[in-house]
Design a protein around this motif. Sequence first.
Motif, PDB file in Angstrom:
ATOM      1  N   ALA A 134       0.831  -1.207   0.000  1.00 53.00           N
ATOM      2  CA  ALA A 134       0.000   0.000   0.000  1.00 53.00           C
ATOM      3  C   ALA A 134       0.867   1.260   0.000  1.00 53.00           C
ATOM      4  N   VAL A 135       1.908   1.280   0.852  1.00 55.93           N
ATOM      5  CA  VAL A 135       2.800   2.446   0.896  1.00 55.93           C
ATOM      6  C   VAL A 135       3.547   2.584  -0.421  1.00 55.93           C
ATOM      7  N   TRP A 136       3.975   1.480  -0.978  1.00 54.94           N
ATOM      8  CA  TRP A 136       4.688   1.514  -2.252  1.00 54.94           C
ATOM      9  C   TRP A 136       3.815   2.119  -3.366  1.00 54.94           C
ATOM     10  N   LEU A 137       2.546   1.722  -3.397  1.00 49.24           N
ATOM     11  CA  LEU A 137       1.637   2.248  -4.407  1.00 49.24           C
ATOM     12  C   LEU A 137       1.423   3.753  -4.242  1.00 49.24           C
ATOM     13  N   VAL A 138       1.307   4.204  -3.008  1.00 48.28           N
ATOM     14  CA  VAL A 138       1.115   5.641  -2.757  1.00 48.28           C
ATOM     15  C   VAL A 138       2.346   6.430  -3.206  1.00 48.28           C
ATOM     16  N   ILE A 139       3.533   5.905  -2.912  1.00 48.08           N
ATOM     17  CA  ILE A 139       4.762   6.605  -3.303  1.00 48.08           C
ATOM     18  C   ILE A 139       4.888   6.679  -4.821  1.00 48.08           C
ATOM     19  N   ILE A 140       4.600   5.599  -5.515  1.00 48.40           N
ATOM     20  CA  ILE A 140       4.715   5.601  -6.972  1.00 48.40           C
ATOM     21  C   ILE A 140       3.733   6.581  -7.611  1.00 48.40           C
ATOM     22  N   MET A 141       2.538   6.722  -7.029  1.00 53.71           N
ATOM     23  CA  MET A 141       1.524   7.585  -7.616  1.00 53.71           C
ATOM     24  C   MET A 141       1.750   9.061  -7.285  1.00 53.71           C
ATOM     25  N   ARG A 145       9.620  10.517  -7.059  1.00 57.73           N
ATOM     26  CA  ARG A 145      11.051  10.831  -6.943  1.00 57.73           C
ATOM     27  C   ARG A 145      11.644  10.439  -5.594  1.00 57.73           C
ATOM     28  N   GLN A 146      10.833   9.903  -4.707  1.00 58.78           N
ATOM     29  CA  GLN A 146      11.339   9.504  -3.396  1.00 58.78           C
ATOM     30  C   GLN A 146      11.962   8.111  -3.490  1.00 58.78           C
ATOM     31  N   ILE A 147      13.141   8.081  -4.073  1.00 59.65           N
ATOM     32  CA  ILE A 147      13.829   6.804  -4.273  1.00 59.65           C
ATOM     33  C   ILE A 147      14.285   6.215  -2.948  1.00 59.65           C
ATOM     34  N   VAL A 148      14.615   7.062  -2.002  1.00 64.85           N
ATOM     35  CA  VAL A 148      15.099   6.585  -0.698  1.00 64.85           C
ATOM     36  C   VAL A 148      14.021   5.762   0.012  1.00 64.85           C
ATOM     37  N   ILE A 149      12.782   6.250  -0.036  1.00 69.46           N
ATOM     38  CA  ILE A 149      11.682   5.520   0.632  1.00 69.46           C
ATOM     39  C   ILE A 149      11.424   4.191  -0.069  1.00 69.46           C
ATOM     40  N   VAL A 150      11.520   4.195  -1.383  1.00 71.14           N
ATOM     41  CA  VAL A 150      11.308   2.955  -2.128  1.00 71.14           C
ATOM     42  C   VAL A 150      12.381   1.934  -1.768  1.00 71.14           C
ATOM     43  N   ASN A 151      13.621   2.392  -1.670  1.00 73.67           N
ATOM     44  CA  ASN A 151      14.696   1.477  -1.292  1.00 73.67           C
ATOM     45  C   ASN A 151      14.522   0.978   0.142  1.00 73.67           C
ATOM     46  N   LEU A 153      11.651   0.535   1.683  1.00 78.92           N
ATOM     47  CA  LEU A 153      10.587  -0.470   1.664  1.00 78.92           C
ATOM     48  C   LEU A 153      11.088  -1.797   1.109  1.00 78.92           C
ATOM     49  N   SER A 154      11.938  -1.738   0.114  1.00 75.74           N
ATOM     50  CA  SER A 154      12.516  -2.968  -0.441  1.00 75.74           C
ATOM     51  C   SER A 154      13.353  -3.684   0.610  1.00 75.74           C
ATOM     52  N   LEU A 155      14.106  -2.930   1.396  1.00 75.59           N
ATOM     53  CA  LEU A 155      14.912  -3.537   2.455  1.00 75.59           C
ATOM     54  C   LEU A 155      14.030  -4.182   3.521  1.00 75.59           C
ATOM     55  N   VAL A 156      12.938  -3.495   3.877  1.00 74.71           N
ATOM     56  CA  VAL A 156      12.010  -4.061   4.873  1.00 74.71           C
ATOM     57  C   VAL A 156      11.395  -5.356   4.362  1.00 74.71           C
ATOM     58  N   MET A 157      11.046  -5.387   3.102  1.00 76.33           N
ATOM     59  CA  MET A 157      10.475  -6.613   2.535  1.00 76.33           C
ATOM     60  C   MET A 157      11.493  -7.744   2.527  1.00 76.33           C
ATOM     61  N   LEU A 158      12.732  -7.432   2.211  1.00 81.42           N
ATOM     62  CA  LEU A 158      13.770  -8.462   2.222  1.00 81.42           C
ATOM     63  C   LEU A 158      13.994  -9.016   3.621  1.00 81.42           C
ATOM     64  N   LEU A 159      14.057  -8.142   4.610  1.00 84.34           N
ATOM     65  CA  LEU A 159      14.223  -8.596   5.988  1.00 84.34           C
ATOM     66  C   LEU A 159      13.033  -9.441   6.453  1.00 84.34           C
ATOM     67  N   THR A 160      11.846  -9.064   6.012  1.00 83.57           N
ATOM     68  CA  THR A 160      10.653  -9.843   6.365  1.00 83.57           C
ATOM     69  C   THR A 160      10.723 -11.253   5.797  1.00 83.57           C
ATOM     70  N   MET A 161      11.162 -11.391   4.574  1.00 87.18           N
ATOM     71  CA  MET A 161      11.274 -12.717   3.968  1.00 87.18           C
ATOM     72  C   MET A 161      12.360 -13.545   4.646  1.00 87.18           C
ATOM     73  N   ILE A 162      13.463 -12.902   5.038  1.00 88.05           N
ATOM     74  CA  ILE A 162      14.511 -13.633   5.765  1.00 88.05           C
ATOM     75  C   ILE A 162      13.986 -14.117   7.117  1.00 88.05           C
ATOM     76  N   GLY A 163      13.285 -13.234   7.819  1.00 83.41           N
ATOM     77  CA  GLY A 163      12.696 -13.647   9.094  1.00 83.41           C
ATOM     78  C   GLY A 163      11.685 -14.772   8.935  1.00 83.41           C
ATOM     79  N   TRP A 164      10.921 -14.740   7.861  1.00 79.45           N
ATOM     80  CA  TRP A 164       9.961 -15.814   7.575  1.00 79.45           C
ATOM     81  C   TRP A 164      10.693 -17.135   7.371  1.00 79.45           C
TER      82      TRP A 164
END
Length: 223
Positions: A134-141, A145-151, A153-164
Amino acid sequence: MGLFRPYKQGQTETEPVKGSGQKGSGQNSADDATPAPSQPEPRAEETTQPRGRTAKTGPTPTRAQAEAARMARLHPNLSRKEIRKRDRRAREERRLSNLEALEKRPERTMIRNYVDSRRTFGEFIMPIFLVIMAVWLVIIMFMPRQIVIVNLLSLVMLLTMIGWGVDTWRLWRGVKKELMARYPDMSRKGLLSYLNNRVMTPRRWRNPAPAVERGGARRTPKD
């Protein structure tokens, strides 16, 4: 002796003969006291209907007509939509029956109790992923230009998958030890996927419903 007219069968009264004297009247009175023969009562078969039989309302169907009616009851003429609906309902009933039989197997019951009695990281994966998307979609729309936030979010998703992955490996190691102890000759094919699906589903939506409390007694099925 007074004269009298012979009566016919079924006649209840006799008419007195003219010219008869007092003695004749006494004789007629004696004759009138004689009971007249009663009418024959109708038989039971004529007044009552045989039990278990209904009144006939129409002609008896022929053998061919009866066979056609029976086949129509067994194989009703259904439309294509009704046939598809009937087949879909039959498939769903078979699927639920097979799933219920699988859920009653002792190794699956043991896995459910093992997972439900622990707090796991995997049950929070779906809510975390939904928030990230949801946050990713809001940022893209609105903030492309907020590349830092996108990166981030990508890091948070990666950490979530590792924890899983770590949480699933920890649970599977404990489940495998109990399986080897209780059911050494039982095949473990498909049990890891079953454990993973159970872990990823939030506790309130798990089916069958949890039979143990968190941190409670970790019951296992008896042999």
